[in-house]
Design a protein around this motif. Structure first.
Motif, PDB file in Angstrom:
ATOM      1  N   UNK A 142       0.807  -1.220   0.000  1.00 60.88           N
ATOM      2  CA  UNK A 142       0.000   0.000   0.000  1.00 60.88           C
ATOM      3  C   UNK A 142       0.842   1.272   0.000  1.00 60.88           C
ATOM      4  N   UNK A 143       2.170   1.168  -0.075  1.00 59.50           N
ATOM      5  CA  UNK A 143       3.032   2.341  -0.066  1.00 59.50           C
ATOM      6  C   UNK A 143       4.467   1.970  -0.361  1.00 59.50           C
ATOM      7  N   UNK A 144       5.333   2.983  -0.358  1.00 55.23           N
ATOM      8  CA  UNK A 144       6.747   2.779  -0.679  1.00 55.23           C
ATOM      9  C   UNK A 144       7.475   2.079   0.468  1.00 55.23           C
ATOM     10  N   UNK A 145       8.427   1.235   0.097  1.00 52.97           N
ATOM     11  CA  UNK A 145       9.238   0.525   1.071  1.00 52.97           C
ATOM     12  C   UNK A 145      10.342   1.426   1.614  1.00 52.97           C
ATOM     13  N   UNK A 146      10.919   1.028   2.749  1.00 48.46           N
ATOM     14  CA  UNK A 146      12.111   1.691   3.272  1.00 48.46           C
ATOM     15  C   UNK A 146      13.249   1.456   2.277  1.00 48.46           C
ATOM     16  N   UNK A 147      13.840   2.520   1.711  1.00 47.28           N
ATOM     17  CA  UNK A 147      14.813   2.342   0.632  1.00 47.28           C
ATOM     18  C   UNK A 147      16.092   1.629   1.032  1.00 47.28           C
ATOM     19  N   UNK A 148      16.449   1.636   2.307  1.00 46.50           N
ATOM     20  CA  UNK A 148      17.699   0.974   2.698  1.00 46.50           C
ATOM     21  C   UNK A 148      17.605  -0.535   2.698  1.00 46.50           C
ATOM     22  N   UNK A 149      16.384  -1.100   2.676  1.00 44.45           N
ATOM     23  CA  UNK A 149      16.278  -2.563   2.604  1.00 44.45           C
ATOM     24  C   UNK A 149      15.179  -3.010   1.642  1.00 44.45           C
ATOM     25  N   UNK A 150      14.915  -2.190   0.607  1.00 41.82           N
ATOM     26  CA  UNK A 150      13.831  -2.521  -0.311  1.00 41.82           C
ATOM     27  C   UNK A 150      14.108  -3.787  -1.124  1.00 41.82           C
ATOM     28  N   UNK A 151      15.359  -4.053  -1.477  1.00 38.00           N
ATOM     29  CA  UNK A 151      15.668  -5.242  -2.264  1.00 38.00           C
ATOM     30  C   UNK A 151      15.355  -6.519  -1.479  1.00 38.00           C
ATOM     31  N   UNK A 152      15.756  -6.540  -0.217  1.00 31.79           N
ATOM     32  CA  UNK A 152      15.449  -7.675   0.654  1.00 31.79           C
ATOM     33  C   UNK A 152      13.942  -7.822   0.816  1.00 31.79           C
ATOM     34  N   UNK A 153      13.256  -6.699   1.003  1.00 34.88           N
ATOM     35  CA  UNK A 153      11.805  -6.730   1.203  1.00 34.88           C
ATOM     36  C   UNK A 153      11.089  -7.289  -0.020  1.00 34.88           C
TER      37      UNK A 153
END
Length: 328
Positions: A142-153
């Motif tokens: 529903x929104x943007x991920x935390x950019x420091x761990x978006x790849x893992x997420x």
């Protein structure tokens, strides 16, 4: 946009067969080793694990050969490449690629060999950075991920969809569980690869050992974090396998949180540190708050039992007993 939350799987949860083969992928890690302890305590007689040296989970052929030989009835997918803010932000390709490979290989092999019940373990970082607190399962995508761990997420979100797809296409009662921030025995205490809590334990321990009068931590100390002892997670995973079924991921946490500054103060107390603490505000804070709504989990009849103070004290004791061979 959201992932699918309904399906037609016809399955009634109940006690698992204690004599069936139960494969714990990632059994040597913090989560996997806790699961092994819990399964043994619950009377499981054939708990199987392989170290990364024995079985490379990114090697598709090797994973399929292992499943063909072992034929597990149950699987807990706890294997993952994990790390703190610095590691995730520095090596996003590694965190995306390795985790996707592990998940696809294990789940494809599990499907090919007819694994009855699989639980995929993810992370609370799957949710948007600014999701309403506490975070419900419906907040996903529903929104943007935390950019420091978006790849893992993204890798973990793909794992949830993989489980849902198996349910939709093959009718197998596989499930997903999303733990909050974990800590406990077998954590990664390295200065550059660890999460916030083990990093704090090591930092304050070394300050106490060396007689330092000041400890400097990253960020402002104001972000709030929910912390769950890994033994509580292991207990929750077995509980879910025996009491829950459904396509939507289930949040696993305590339902309460504290500031990082409060966590640091408790770690200082546990380690015997009596100096001052300062904060380097030029370093990133990460997500401002990640408190999980654990209503769905509570409805299954499970709640966390380990208090933060007791859990930290036990973890520090383990750290002292194992300091000579921890990751540097």
């Amino acid at each position: 946009m959201s992932l699918r939350t309904s399906d037609d799987v016809d399955y009634t949860p109940g006690p698992l067969d204690r004599d069936a083969t139960f494969y714990v992928a990632g059994h040597a890690g913090m989560v996997g080793s806790a699961l092994v302890r819990r399964l043994h305590a619950a009377g499981f007689t054939d708990v199987v694990g392989r170290t990364s040296a024995e079985l490379d989970l990114t090697d598709r052929d090797a994973v399929h050969a292992f499943f063909e030989t072992t034929r597990p009835t149950y699987v807990a997918l706890a294997a993952a490449k994990v790390g703190g803010i610095l590691a995730n932000d520095t090596y996003p390709v590694d965190f995306l690629s390795v985790n996707l490979q592990i998940q696809v290989n294990v789940m494809d092999a599990a499907l090919a060999t007819g694994v009855q019940r699989l639980v995929f373990l993810g992370s609370s970082c799957i949710y948007p950075k600014h999701a309403p607190q506490p975070i419900t399962e419906d907040a996903l995508l529903t929104g943007h991920l935390e950019p420091t761990n978006d790849a893992y997420a993204i890798a973990k979100i793909a794992g949830i969809l993989h489980v849902q797809s198996v349910r939709r296409q093959h009718g197998l009662p596989w499930i997903s569980a999303m733990p909050t921030n974990l800590y406990g025995p077998n954590d990664n205490f390295s200065p550059t690869g660890s999460h916030v809590l083990p990093a704090l334990i090591r930092r304050y321990h070394e300050a106490t050992r060396d007689g330092a009068t000041e400890v400097t931590n990253w960020g402002t100390g104001t972000p709030r974090r929910e912390l769950l002892h890994v033994d509580d997670l292991a207990d929750a995973v077995l509980h879910l396998l025996e009491h829950h079924d459904g396509p939507q991921q289930v949040n696993v946490g305590t339902g309460t949180d504290v500031t990082i500054a409060e966590i640091a103060a408790t770690v200082a107390e546990v380690t015997g540190y009596t100096g001052t603490t300062t904060w380097d505000t030029t370093k990133p804070d990460g997500t401002p708050q990640k408190l999980l709504d654990v209503t769905q989990l509570a409805h299954t009849g499970w709640t966390a039992r380990t208090s933060l103070r007791d859990g930290l004290a036990a973890t520090y004791t383990w750290y002292l007993q194992n300091a000579d061979h921890l990751r540097s």
